[in-house]
Design an enzyme around this catalytic site. Structure first.
Site, PDB file in Angstrom:
ATOM      1  NE  ARG A  76       5.471   3.951 -16.016  1.00  0.00           N
ATOM      2  CZ  ARG A  76       6.638   4.583 -15.966  1.00  0.00           C
ATOM      3  NH1 ARG A  76       7.545   4.336 -16.897  1.00  0.00           N
ATOM      4  NH2 ARG A  76       6.906   5.432 -14.998  1.00  0.00           N
ATOM      5  CG  ASP A 242       8.385  12.865 -13.124  1.00  0.00           C
ATOM      6  OD1 ASP A 242       9.043  13.907 -12.974  1.00  0.00           O
ATOM      7  OD2 ASP A 242       8.905  11.769 -13.366  1.00  0.00           O
ATOM      8  CG  ASP A 260       7.696   8.472 -16.960  1.00  0.00           C
ATOM      9  OD1 ASP A 260       7.301   7.457 -17.554  1.00  0.00           O
ATOM     10  OD2 ASP A 260       8.883   8.790 -16.864  1.00  0.00           O
ATOM     11  CD  GLU A 262       7.238   6.074 -11.559  1.00  0.00           C
ATOM     12  OE1 GLU A 262       7.016   4.858 -11.620  1.00  0.00           O
ATOM     13  OE2 GLU A 262       8.333   6.574 -11.804  1.00  0.00           O
TER      14      GLU A 262
END
Length: 378
Positions: A76, A242, A260, A262
């Site tokens: 990533r 998220d 995920d 972020e």
């Protein structure tokens, strides 16, 4: 807007994967012990979900104690600036740190972290490498409300998936950590509460992402959020950010990896709860607009909140506010993605910039107050 505008995966990278492959192999050779003789497979982008950080899949093989060992890996990395990124900043160290914290303090399955590389020299951007988990996520493209294994599942299987997914969010929120340990997840700003700083950051993201081309619907929605800002909010927790079923891998309808991070931050519990509810409403709306039944019984507000309260003892509050907040956050992301699509020639710029928000009808209904009347009637 054509059908393809809603289901085609936008371009997410301008990097040459063959070059990245060679750079990654050189980096891994230097990272592993002498004599490991690593090899890596062709790099591939995952299909179905994700439009922000660059995520690539590969297999790595190297020698350990005289035997060849293979790991299925995920790298990533921060997107290249010439890829017109979705977000203004990408803090890979923060993502690595929150994954580490959650993995140590919580029983939910997160990917096993292998290496973190904060130096942008090796690949031209910071990155980290994780072990690839087994399982499948409900896809964004085609939306799982239109096609795929979720539609083929039984009501009991979908209910199990929903309950397990809400339990993931509840477990994250129950993590015990001191304010000092969570300082890296706090948004900067002068706001007195985490929610105020969260909203201020969202507004700054909107202003950056639209590049001077205002979206009238989002301006009205931000005004609604200000006019209806809660007088009191619940306690702050680690917010996944998220929190949606499209960011969870499942095997037999049970989570195998929570992905995920972020958008992780500190904030009230309702941020994640409402995001999980609304993102399903977004995909359900796409299905119904094309005359398909979708999955109307999945992720209903009353069901999700009731289970969350049963698990944690906390009754979510001000859910109409937080569902609007989720709709606006998603609208800001959609508006930014539209700019990327124009940039890469994937879509023509519409005369009416409200069309950049695919769920404009849902936000309009929220502003009018009719959205929840419809939801209560389902």
């Amino acid at each position: 807007m054509s059908d393809s505008d809603e289901v085609t995966r936008p371009q997410t990278s301008t990097r040459d994967l063959a070059t990245v492959h060679d750079q990654l192999l050189a980096w891994l050779t230097g990272r592993l012990p002498e004599g490991a003789a690593p090899e890596i497979s062709e790099l591939k982008a995952p299909s179905g979900n994700g439009m922000s950080s660059e995520t690539l899949l590969f297999d790595a093989t190297w020698t350990v104690a005289g035997e060849r060992r293979t790991e299925r890996c995920v790298v990533r990395m921060r997107p290249s600036m010439d890829a017109k990124p979705v977000f203004p900043t990408y803090d890979l160290d923060k993502q690595y740190a929150v994954l580490t914290l959650v993995g140590e303090r919580c029983s939910i399955p997160v990917p096993a972290l292998l290496w973190n590389e904060p130096d942008e020299g090796p690949l031209g951007a910071p990155f980290f490498v994780m072990r690839r988990a087994e399982g499948a996520a409900p896809p964004d493209v085609m939306p799982y409300t239109i096609d795929g294994w979720m539609l083929a599942a039984t009501p009991e299987q979908r209910r199990r998936l929903q309950e397990e997914s809400v339990a993931v969010v509840a477990a994250i929120h129950e993590i015990a950590a001191t304010p000092e340990e969570l300082a890296f997840l706090q948004y900067d700003g002068a706001g007195e509460t985490a929610l105020r700083r969260h909203l201020d950051d969202l507004r700054a993201f909107y202003e950056w992402g639209i590049e001077g081309q205002r979206v009238p619907l989002l301006d009205r929605a931000f005004a609604w959020l200000e006019d209806n800002f809660p007088a009191e909010v619940g306690p702050d927790v680690i917010s996944w950010g998220d929190a949606r079923i499209g960011n969870i891998l499942y095997v037999d309808f049970e989570p195998t990896a929570v992905l995920d991070w972020e958008m992780a931050a500190v904030g009230p519990r309702e941020l994640d709860i409402a995001w999980m509810i609304f993102i399903h409403a977004f995909f359900q709306d796409i299905a119904t607009r094309y005359g398909m039944p979708g999955l109307p019984d999945l992720m209903r507000t009353e069901d999700v909140c009731a289970q969350y309260e049963k698990l944690t003892g906390y009754a979510p509050r001000d859910m109409r506010y937080f569902e609007m907040y989720a709709a606006v956050r998603h609208g800001v992301v959609m508006a930014r993605i539209a700019h990327r699509q124009w940039h890469f020639g994937e879509r023509e710029q519409p005369a009416d910039l409200d069309e950049t928000v695919l769920h404009r009808g849902l936000i309009e209904a929220m502003i009018a107050g009719t959205y929840w009347e419809r939801a209560d009637g389902n």
